[in-house]
Design a protein around this motif. Structure first.
Motif, PDB file in Angstrom:
ATOM      1  N   ILE A 134      34.180  27.197  38.246  1.00 21.96           N
ATOM      2  CA  ILE A 134      33.944  28.459  38.950  1.00 21.96           C
ATOM      3  C   ILE A 134      35.211  29.294  38.963  1.00 21.96           C
ATOM      4  O   ILE A 134      36.311  28.780  39.172  1.00 21.96           O
ATOM      5  N   ILE A 135      35.036  30.574  38.688  1.00 20.21           N
ATOM      6  CA  ILE A 135      36.111  31.558  38.829  1.00 20.21           C
ATOM      7  C   ILE A 135      35.817  32.324  40.107  1.00 20.21           C
ATOM      8  O   ILE A 135      34.887  33.121  40.167  1.00 20.21           O
ATOM      9  N   HIS A 136      36.587  32.059  41.152  1.00 20.40           N
ATOM     10  CA  HIS A 136      36.315  32.658  42.455  1.00 20.40           C
ATOM     11  C   HIS A 136      36.697  34.133  42.473  1.00 20.40           C
ATOM     12  O   HIS A 136      37.605  34.581  41.758  1.00 20.40           O
ATOM     13  N   GLN A 137      36.017  34.884  43.340  1.00 20.74           N
ATOM     14  CA  GLN A 137      36.335  36.297  43.522  1.00 20.74           C
ATOM     15  C   GLN A 137      37.757  36.471  44.048  1.00 20.74           C
ATOM     16  O   GLN A 137      38.489  37.363  43.627  1.00 20.74           O
ATOM     17  N   GLU A 138      38.171  35.602  44.978  1.00 19.04           N
ATOM     18  CA  GLU A 138      39.529  35.631  45.496  1.00 19.04           C
ATOM     19  C   GLU A 138      40.399  34.703  44.649  1.00 19.04           C
ATOM     20  O   GLU A 138      40.015  33.567  44.377  1.00 19.04           O
ATOM     21  N   LEU A 139      41.558  35.175  44.253  1.00 20.63           N
ATOM     22  CA  LEU A 139      42.425  34.411  43.366  1.00 20.63           C
ATOM     23  C   LEU A 139      42.947  33.152  44.050  1.00 20.63           C
ATOM     24  O   LEU A 139      43.235  33.146  45.242  1.00 20.63           O
ATOM     25  N   ASN A 140      43.073  32.076  43.269  1.00 22.10           N
ATOM     26  CA  ASN A 140      43.593  30.814  43.777  1.00 22.10           C
ATOM     27  C   ASN A 140      44.746  30.341  42.892  1.00 22.10           C
ATOM     28  O   ASN A 140      44.706  29.271  42.299  1.00 22.10           O
ATOM     29  N   LEU A 141      45.761  31.174  42.792  1.00 24.07           N
ATOM     30  CA  LEU A 141      46.917  30.873  41.961  1.00 24.07           C
ATOM     31  C   LEU A 141      48.164  30.709  42.822  1.00 24.07           C
ATOM     32  O   LEU A 141      48.244  31.247  43.931  1.00 24.07           O
ATOM     33  N   LEU A 142      49.145  29.974  42.286  1.00 23.94           N
ATOM     34  CA  LEU A 142      50.428  29.797  42.959  1.00 23.94           C
ATOM     35  C   LEU A 142      51.437  30.722  42.283  1.00 23.94           C
ATOM     36  O   LEU A 142      51.828  30.489  41.134  1.00 23.94           O
ATOM     37  N   PRO A 143      51.877  31.783  42.965  1.00 23.73           N
ATOM     38  CA  PRO A 143      52.695  32.820  42.316  1.00 23.73           C
ATOM     39  C   PRO A 143      54.045  32.331  41.812  1.00 23.73           C
ATOM     40  O   PRO A 143      54.608  32.917  40.886  1.00 23.73           O
ATOM     41  N   GLU A 144      54.592  31.264  42.393  1.00 26.60           N
ATOM     42  CA  GLU A 144      55.910  30.799  41.971  1.00 26.60           C
ATOM     43  C   GLU A 144      55.856  29.950  40.698  1.00 26.60           C
ATOM     44  O   GLU A 144      56.895  29.668  40.094  1.00 26.60           O
ATOM     45  N   LEU A 145      54.666  29.516  40.312  1.00 30.69           N
ATOM     46  CA  LEU A 145      54.525  28.706  39.100  1.00 30.69           C
ATOM     47  C   LEU A 145      54.251  29.594  37.892  1.00 30.69           C
ATOM     48  O   LEU A 145      53.853  30.752  38.022  1.00 30.69           O
ATOM     49  N   THR A 146      54.430  29.023  36.701  1.00 28.88           N
ATOM     50  CA  THR A 146      54.171  29.765  35.473  1.00 28.88           C
ATOM     51  C   THR A 146      52.671  29.826  35.191  1.00 28.88           C
ATOM     52  O   THR A 146      51.865  29.145  35.845  1.00 28.88           O
ATOM     53  N   PRO A 179      34.241  38.718  38.060  1.00 29.36           N
ATOM     54  CA  PRO A 179      35.404  38.438  37.200  1.00 29.36           C
ATOM     55  C   PRO A 179      36.159  39.673  36.734  1.00 29.36           C
ATOM     56  O   PRO A 179      37.322  39.583  36.362  1.00 29.36           O
ATOM     57  N   THR A 180      35.519  40.858  36.732  1.00 28.27           N
ATOM     58  CA  THR A 180      36.172  42.040  36.169  1.00 28.27           C
ATOM     59  C   THR A 180      36.669  43.005  37.229  1.00 28.27           C
ATOM     60  O   THR A 180      37.130  44.101  36.908  1.00 28.27           O
ATOM     61  N   ASP A 181      36.608  42.624  38.500  1.00 21.66           N
ATOM     62  CA  ASP A 181      36.967  43.550  39.573  1.00 21.66           C
ATOM     63  C   ASP A 181      38.359  44.143  39.415  1.00 21.66           C
ATOM     64  O   ASP A 181      38.592  45.299  39.751  1.00 21.66           O
ATOM     65  N   ALA A 182      39.297  43.332  38.938  1.00 21.14           N
ATOM     66  CA  ALA A 182      40.674  43.807  38.820  1.00 21.14           C
ATOM     67  C   ALA A 182      41.078  44.059  37.368  1.00 21.14           C
ATOM     68  O   ALA A 182      42.253  44.261  37.085  1.00 21.14           O
ATOM     69  N   GLU A 226      44.140  47.923  47.691  1.00 21.14           N
ATOM     70  CA  GLU A 226      43.197  47.328  46.746  1.00 21.14           C
ATOM     71  C   GLU A 226      43.139  45.811  46.913  1.00 21.14           C
ATOM     72  O   GLU A 226      42.169  45.173  46.519  1.00 21.14           O
ATOM     73  N   ASP A 227      44.189  45.222  47.494  1.00 22.94           N
ATOM     74  CA  ASP A 227      44.280  43.766  47.663  1.00 22.94           C
ATOM     75  C   ASP A 227      44.038  43.425  49.123  1.00 22.94           C
ATOM     76  O   ASP A 227      44.969  43.248  49.896  1.00 22.94           O
ATOM     77  N   ARG A 228      42.768  43.350  49.520  1.00 22.87           N
ATOM     78  CA  ARG A 228      42.463  43.131  50.940  1.00 22.87           C
ATOM     79  C   ARG A 228      42.968  41.777  51.426  1.00 22.87           C
ATOM     80  O   ARG A 228      43.351  41.627  52.579  1.00 22.87           O
ATOM     81  N   LEU A 285      42.269  55.588  49.939  1.00 20.70           N
ATOM     82  CA  LEU A 285      41.381  54.467  49.635  1.00 20.70           C
ATOM     83  C   LEU A 285      41.679  53.981  48.219  1.00 20.70           C
ATOM     84  O   LEU A 285      41.396  54.679  47.253  1.00 20.70           O
ATOM     85  N   ASP A 286      42.260  52.796  48.100  1.00 23.65           N
ATOM     86  CA  ASP A 286      42.637  52.231  46.797  1.00 23.65           C
ATOM     87  C   ASP A 286      41.581  51.207  46.397  1.00 23.65           C
ATOM     88  O   ASP A 286      41.516  50.126  46.961  1.00 23.65           O
ATOM     89  N   GLU A 287      40.741  51.555  45.436  1.00 20.67           N
ATOM     90  CA  GLU A 287      39.618  50.718  44.978  1.00 20.67           C
ATOM     91  C   GLU A 287      38.756  50.276  46.177  1.00 20.67           C
ATOM     92  O   GLU A 287      38.564  49.090  46.421  1.00 20.67           O
ATOM     93  N   PRO A 288      38.193  51.223  46.935  1.00 21.59           N
ATOM     94  CA  PRO A 288      37.516  50.879  48.189  1.00 21.59           C
ATOM     95  C   PRO A 288      36.209  50.123  48.044  1.00 21.59           C
ATOM     96  O   PRO A 288      35.776  49.462  48.989  1.00 21.59           O
ATOM     97  N   THR A 289      35.566  50.216  46.873  1.00 22.51           N
ATOM     98  CA  THR A 289      34.270  49.540  46.722  1.00 22.51           C
ATOM     99  C   THR A 289      34.341  48.361  45.772  1.00 22.51           C
ATOM    100  O   THR A 289      33.316  47.879  45.298  1.00 22.51           O
ATOM    101  N   ARG A 290      35.556  47.867  45.495  1.00 22.79           N
ATOM    102  CA  ARG A 290      35.700  46.685  44.646  1.00 22.79           C
ATOM    103  C   ARG A 290      35.026  45.499  45.333  1.00 22.79           C
ATOM    104  O   ARG A 290      35.309  45.165  46.480  1.00 22.79           O
ATOM    105  N   GLY A 291      34.084  44.854  44.641  1.00 20.63           N
ATOM    106  CA  GLY A 291      33.392  43.709  45.200  1.00 20.63           C
ATOM    107  C   GLY A 291      32.330  44.057  46.219  1.00 20.63           C
ATOM    108  O   GLY A 291      31.867  43.193  46.959  1.00 20.63           O
ATOM    109  N   VAL A 292      31.906  45.334  46.250  1.00 26.33           N
ATOM    110  CA  VAL A 292      30.921  45.792  47.237  1.00 26.33           C
ATOM    111  C   VAL A 292      29.617  46.122  46.516  1.00 26.33           C
ATOM    112  O   VAL A 292      29.624  46.767  45.468  1.00 26.33           O
TER     113      VAL A 292
END
Length: 501
Positions: A84-96, A169-172, A335-337, A419-426
């Motif tokens: 599954i590719i979740h709508q909310e990102l599940n990444l660790l920013p400090e890793l490559t 998957p294409t919201d961003a 845009e990043d709620r 309003l920065d991308e106000p309807t993303r995911g809506v």
């Protein structure tokens, strides 16, 4: 018809105060893309979390490859071939990038030593499939939101799954990145993979999907081939009613300049000037990295300006922090709620009113009844689906979280609302509600900046459209006469209409 590789039959799931799924059903077929459609809160994400073992089901059956299965968590479902590719990102920013893709399943030698060259090579191959130019050693925190989304997609593809779930998957993603994703989807379809595609972007549904399943209020409504339904009938199935005039434009009856930006420069922004009028919706178009969000953050005081002036109602203002912007009458909805907009552990009420506490207080005393009345008014006006105003906002669907984020900005009673991308995911029904509310405030004289990658939304709701490329404005158009091709030409750097207001 082809035998389904995955069947979810009469799935039921309840949480305190709400029945999220009520005999929900879904069939996924090998070599096909199944769209899963429904309004925010219809149960789409909950159904996928039940499938992947994040939630346990109360009733019903999961039949996978002909066998009744129960998964005890994402690792269990991944091992079985479901990603599954979740709508909310599940990444660790400090890793490559490579470290994120193979996190928890690193490629190692017989002695447990990580084989970095092999892991980076495999990550590079995945990135190449998605036309991502970054090296696998790139730190994820240095990527844009869209690029991070592509890393999530690469991670899911790396499992060689038989079923892949793509939740918005294409919201961003930019149009180019979206086309790269579609190319990969077609490859996966040719290999016999079954794909569940969740999106509120109708054009994508009719472009990439083979069939569609509709949920409403947690229950199964309809399944059919995509060739057997059109957009109007699909929307009607989703919302339970006909949806007329999706982009309701109203005439601006107010006069005078509200906000004047002059030769503004800063990180990602170079010598930008424009005016925003009273009661106007000013749209901003541009490709990812064009500088739109960077510009808005400078105007909101969240990023420093290196040059230029901002005038509000004819008065020069100096904004060194978001609080100063809010006090001046400028509100910004990110845009990043998840990262910038909401505190997911707090309640709906606390999130909605947190920026308006000064307006809801007398001295040091918060007027609780006024706070409750305002929150309840926005919950009703936005049709926010929540068990109560005190419910934890992290438990709401992504679209309902977005409604709270917008209400949060409106509760400050701003003169300028960004309003920065106000309807993303809506979903389409919620979008219409948001558009109607935007128009209500426009009619009252509020000035609105609409940053959007959704071209029909931008052209349908804006009075004027400004286009950005590499931190500069390259075009200005009256939205009623604007053409998509001309806007896109400016977005890639062709300068038109240089006399920007």
């Amino acid at each position: 018809m082809t035998q389904a590789i995955l069947q979810l039959q009469a799935i039921e799931k309840s949480f305190p105060g709400v029945k999220a799924l009520d005999k929900a059903c879904l069939n996924v077929y090998p070599g096909q893309v199944m769209a899963l459609m429904g309004e925010n809160g219809a149960g789409k994400s909950t159904l996928m979390k039940v499938l992947t073992g994040i939630y346990s089901l109360d009733e019903g059956q999961i039949i996978y490859q002909g066998e009744t299965r129960t998964f005890n968590g994402p690792r269990d479902s991944q091992a079985a071939g479901i990603s599954i590719i979740h709508q909310e990102l599940n990444l660790l920013p400090e890793l490559t990038i490579a470290e994120n893709i193979f996190l928890g399943r690193e490629i190692t030698s017989a002695f447990g030593r990580i084989l970095w060259d092999e892991m980076n090579a495999q990550a590079a191959a995945l990135l190449a499939r998605l036309a991502i130019s970054h090296a696998p050693q790139t730190r994820v925190g240095d990527l844009s939101l869209g690029e991070q989304q592509m890393v999530e997609i690469a991670k899911a593809i790396s499992f060689d799954s038989k079923v892949i779930i793509m939740d918005e998957p294409t919201d961003a993603l930019t149009d180019v990145e979206t086309q790269s994703l579609f190319k990969v989807i077609n490859e996966l379809r040719a290999q016999g993979c079954g794909i569940v595609y969740i999106s509120h972007r109708m054009q994508e549904i009719f472009t990439i999907c083979d069939a569609v399943t509709v949920l409403r209020d947690g229950g199964f409504i309809h399944e059919c081939a995509i060739a057997d339904i059109d957009e109007d009938r699909l929307i009607e199935r989703m919302v339970g009613r006909k949806l007329a005039d999706q982009y309701p434009r109203i005439v601006n009856t107010h006069q005078g300049c509200r906000l004047a930006v002059s030769e503004l420069s800063g990180l990602g922004v170079n010598n930008v000037s424009f005016n925003l009028n009273k009661g106007e919706i000013l749209g901003f178009s541009g490709l990812m990295g064009a500088g739109r969000t960077e510009l808005m953050k400078i105007i909101f005081g969240a990023s420093a300006k290196t040059h230029g002036e901002i005038n509000l109602n004819g008065n020069l203002i100096r904004l060194n922090s978001p609080q100063q912007a809010l006090d001046a009458g400028i509100a910004y909805i990110s845009e990043d709620r998840k990262g910038d907009g909401l505190l997911l552990e707090l309640s709906v009420k606390e999130n909605m009113s947190i920026c308006a506490l000064s307006k809801l207080s007398s001295g040091l005393q918060l007027r609780h009844q006024d706070e409750i009345a305002e929150v309840d008014q926005f919950i009703g006006a936005f049709n926010i689906k929540t068990p109560s105003r005190d419910a934890r906002i992290g438990n709401l669907s992504g679209g309902n979280q977005q409604k709270v984020a917008i209400a949060k900005g409106l509760m400050t009673q701003p003169q300028v609302l960004i309003l920065d991308e106000p309807t993303r995911g809506v979903d389409v029904g919620a979008k219409k509600e948001i558009y109607d509310l935007i128009n209500r405030f426009k009619a009252q004289g509020m000035s609105i900046i609409l940053v959007s990658s959704d071209m029909p939304e931008l052209m349908g709701m804006s009075d004027r459209i400004l286009v950005m490329h590499q931190g500069q404005i390259t075009g200005e158009f009256d939205a009623a006469q604007a053409e998509q091709e001309t806007i896109l030409a400016c977005a890639v750097g062709k300068t038109l209409n240089k006399d920007i207001a």
